[in-house]
Design a protein around this motif. Structure first.
Motif, PDB file in Angstrom:
ATOM      1  N   LEU A  49       0.819  -1.216   0.000  1.00  0.00           N
ATOM      2  CA  LEU A  49       0.000   0.000   0.000  1.00  0.00           C
ATOM      3  C   LEU A  49       0.850   1.263   0.000  1.00  0.00           C
ATOM      4  N   SER A  50       1.952   1.273   0.719  1.00  0.00           N
ATOM      5  CA  SER A  50       2.809   2.467   0.732  1.00  0.00           C
ATOM      6  C   SER A  50       3.345   2.769  -0.666  1.00  0.00           C
ATOM      7  N   ASP A  51       3.695   1.754  -1.429  1.00  0.00           N
ATOM      8  CA  ASP A  51       4.155   1.961  -2.814  1.00  0.00           C
ATOM      9  C   ASP A  51       3.013   2.403  -3.715  1.00  0.00           C
ATOM     10  N   LEU A  52       1.839   1.830  -3.517  1.00  0.00           N
ATOM     11  CA  LEU A  52       0.682   2.246  -4.313  1.00  0.00           C
ATOM     12  C   LEU A  52       0.369   3.721  -4.069  1.00  0.00           C
ATOM     13  N   MET A  53       0.500   4.151  -2.826  1.00  0.00           N
ATOM     14  CA  MET A  53       0.240   5.556  -2.519  1.00  0.00           C
ATOM     15  C   MET A  53       1.283   6.460  -3.176  1.00  0.00           C
ATOM     16  N   ARG A  54       2.516   6.007  -3.229  1.00  0.00           N
ATOM     17  CA  ARG A  54       3.567   6.784  -3.898  1.00  0.00           C
ATOM     18  C   ARG A  54       3.272   6.886  -5.397  1.00  0.00           C
ATOM     19  N   LEU A  55       2.807   5.803  -6.000  1.00  0.00           N
ATOM     20  CA  LEU A  55       2.528   5.781  -7.432  1.00  0.00           C
ATOM     21  C   LEU A  55       1.271   6.571  -7.803  1.00  0.00           C
ATOM     22  N   THR A  56       0.284   6.572  -6.918  1.00  0.00           N
ATOM     23  CA  THR A  56      -1.020   7.140  -7.267  1.00  0.00           C
ATOM     24  C   THR A  56      -1.373   8.426  -6.529  1.00  0.00           C
ATOM     25  N   GLY A  57      -0.596   8.805  -5.520  1.00  0.00           N
ATOM     26  CA  GLY A  57      -0.934   9.956  -4.680  1.00  0.00           C
ATOM     27  C   GLY A  57      -1.229  11.221  -5.453  1.00  0.00           C
ATOM     28  N   LYS A  58      -0.453  11.504  -6.467  1.00  0.00           N
ATOM     29  CA  LYS A  58      -0.639  12.711  -7.283  1.00  0.00           C
ATOM     30  C   LYS A  58      -2.036  12.749  -7.906  1.00  0.00           C
ATOM     31  N   TYR A  59      -2.537  11.607  -8.334  1.00  0.00           N
ATOM     32  CA  TYR A  59      -3.848  11.530  -8.979  1.00  0.00           C
ATOM     33  C   TYR A  59      -4.964  11.531  -7.942  1.00  0.00           C
ATOM     34  N   LEU A  60      -4.713  10.913  -6.799  1.00  0.00           N
ATOM     35  CA  LEU A  60      -5.690  10.936  -5.715  1.00  0.00           C
ATOM     36  C   LEU A  60      -5.860  12.357  -5.180  1.00  0.00           C
ATOM     37  N   GLU A  61      -4.771  13.104  -5.110  1.00  0.00           N
ATOM     38  CA  GLU A  61      -4.846  14.498  -4.651  1.00  0.00           C
ATOM     39  C   GLU A  61      -5.695  15.359  -5.582  1.00  0.00           C
ATOM     40  N   LYS A  62      -5.793  14.965  -6.839  1.00  0.00           N
ATOM     41  CA  LYS A  62      -6.589  15.716  -7.823  1.00  0.00           C
ATOM     42  C   LYS A  62      -8.034  15.233  -7.890  1.00  0.00           C
ATOM     43  N   GLY A  63      -8.398  14.326  -6.984  1.00  0.00           N
ATOM     44  CA  GLY A  63      -9.796  13.910  -6.901  1.00  0.00           C
ATOM     45  C   GLY A  63     -10.092  12.487  -7.334  1.00  0.00           C
ATOM     46  N   ALA A  64      -9.124  11.779  -7.886  1.00  0.00           N
ATOM     47  CA  ALA A  64      -9.365  10.380  -8.235  1.00  0.00           C
ATOM     48  C   ALA A  64      -9.574   9.579  -6.958  1.00  0.00           C
ATOM     49  N   LYS A  65     -10.295   8.499  -7.056  1.00  0.00           N
ATOM     50  CA  LYS A  65     -10.520   7.596  -5.926  1.00  0.00           C
ATOM     51  C   LYS A  65      -9.652   6.361  -6.113  1.00  0.00           C
ATOM     52  N   GLY A  66      -9.188   5.796  -5.021  1.00  0.00           N
ATOM     53  CA  GLY A  66      -8.400   4.576  -5.060  1.00  0.00           C
ATOM     54  C   GLY A  66      -9.164   3.414  -4.462  1.00  0.00           C
ATOM     55  N   VAL A  67      -9.091   2.276  -5.125  1.00  0.00           N
ATOM     56  CA  VAL A  67      -9.672   1.031  -4.620  1.00  0.00           C
ATOM     57  C   VAL A  67      -8.576  -0.016  -4.742  1.00  0.00           C
ATOM     58  N   PHE A  68      -8.012  -0.397  -3.606  1.00  0.00           N
ATOM     59  CA  PHE A  68      -6.876  -1.313  -3.603  1.00  0.00           C
ATOM     60  C   PHE A  68      -7.253  -2.580  -2.848  1.00  0.00           C
ATOM     61  N   LEU A  69      -7.181  -3.696  -3.514  1.00  0.00           N
ATOM     62  CA  LEU A  69      -7.509  -4.980  -2.907  1.00  0.00           C
ATOM     63  C   LEU A  69      -6.287  -5.504  -2.175  1.00  0.00           C
ATOM     64  N   LYS A  70      -6.449  -5.760  -0.899  1.00  0.00           N
ATOM     65  CA  LYS A  70      -5.332  -6.218  -0.086  1.00  0.00           C
ATOM     66  C   LYS A  70      -5.706  -7.517   0.626  1.00  0.00           C
ATOM     67  N   GLY A  71      -4.730  -8.358   0.809  1.00  0.00           N
ATOM     68  CA  GLY A  71      -4.933  -9.657   1.439  1.00  0.00           C
ATOM     69  C   GLY A  71      -5.062  -9.564   2.944  1.00  0.00           C
ATOM     70  N   GLU A  72      -4.894 -10.693   3.601  1.00  0.00           N
ATOM     71  CA  GLU A  72      -5.143 -10.770   5.042  1.00  0.00           C
ATOM     72  C   GLU A  72      -4.189  -9.928   5.877  1.00  0.00           C
ATOM     73  N   ASP A  73      -3.085  -9.468   5.309  1.00  0.00           N
ATOM     74  CA  ASP A  73      -2.162  -8.586   6.036  1.00  0.00           C
ATOM     75  C   ASP A  73      -2.447  -7.104   5.782  1.00  0.00           C
ATOM     76  N   TRP A  74      -3.639  -6.777   5.340  1.00  0.00           N
ATOM     77  CA  TRP A  74      -3.986  -5.406   4.963  1.00  0.00           C
ATOM     78  C   TRP A  74      -3.746  -4.417   6.099  1.00  0.00           C
ATOM     79  N   ARG A  75      -4.039  -4.825   7.317  1.00  0.00           N
ATOM     80  CA  ARG A  75      -3.894  -3.899   8.462  1.00  0.00           C
ATOM     81  C   ARG A  75      -2.430  -3.498   8.662  1.00  0.00           C
ATOM     82  N   GLU A  76      -1.505  -4.435   8.471  1.00  0.00           N
ATOM     83  CA  GLU A  76      -0.076  -4.125   8.619  1.00  0.00           C
ATOM     84  C   GLU A  76       0.389  -3.128   7.563  1.00  0.00           C
ATOM     85  N   GLU A  77      -0.254  -3.137   6.391  1.00  0.00           N
ATOM     86  CA  GLU A  77       0.101  -2.174   5.341  1.00  0.00           C
ATOM     87  C   GLU A  77      -0.545  -0.816   5.581  1.00  0.00           C
ATOM     88  N   LEU A  78      -1.747  -0.815   6.102  1.00  0.00           N
ATOM     89  CA  LEU A  78      -2.494   0.432   6.273  1.00  0.00           C
ATOM     90  C   LEU A  78      -2.050   1.225   7.504  1.00  0.00           C
TER      91      LEU A  78
END
Length: 109
Positions: A49-78
């Motif tokens: 998730l930290s890498d996804l935020m680095r890759l997509t943050g610029k677009y999310l800041e402009k109003g895009a929405k992110g939907v990221f599917l994460k496995g059972e360790d999702w909490r450790e990433e978030l």
């Protein structure tokens, strides 16, 4: 049915499925060409998730929405990034795995 080919493009033909050619490339190479037209970004099993935020943050800041599917360790990433960014995060239970989640991301305005 899409597979990566050594030459970067793969034609896929499956009975009953339309044939198509897909370029195989890095997300960093594609996103700049789409600037201004991105409303939503989604990824499954692409990166932490930290890498996804680095890759997509610029677009999310402009109003895009992110939907990221994460496995059972999702909490450790978030947890490490949840309070360190200007984004709001919410989760939806996965329908395919009892401990997986969809992480919804939007800019805080």
């Amino acid at each position: 049915f899409f597979f990566q080919a050594e030459d970067g493009i793969r034609d896929v033909a499956v009975t009953g499925v339309q044939t198509c050619a897909l370029p195989i490339c890095q997300i960093e190479d594609v996103l700049p060409d789409l600037e201004g037209s991105i409303e939503a970004l989604s990824a499954r099993a692409l990166a932490p998730l930290s890498d996804l935020m680095r890759l997509t943050g610029k677009y999310l800041e402009k109003g895009a929405k992110g939907v990221f599917l994460k496995g059972e360790d999702w909490r450790e990433e978030l947890t490490p990034i949840e309070h360190e960014t200007n984004f709001s995060f919410s989760t939806i239970d996965s329908r395919t795995h009892p401990r997986a989640r969809l992480i919804l991301v939007a800019a805080r305005f």
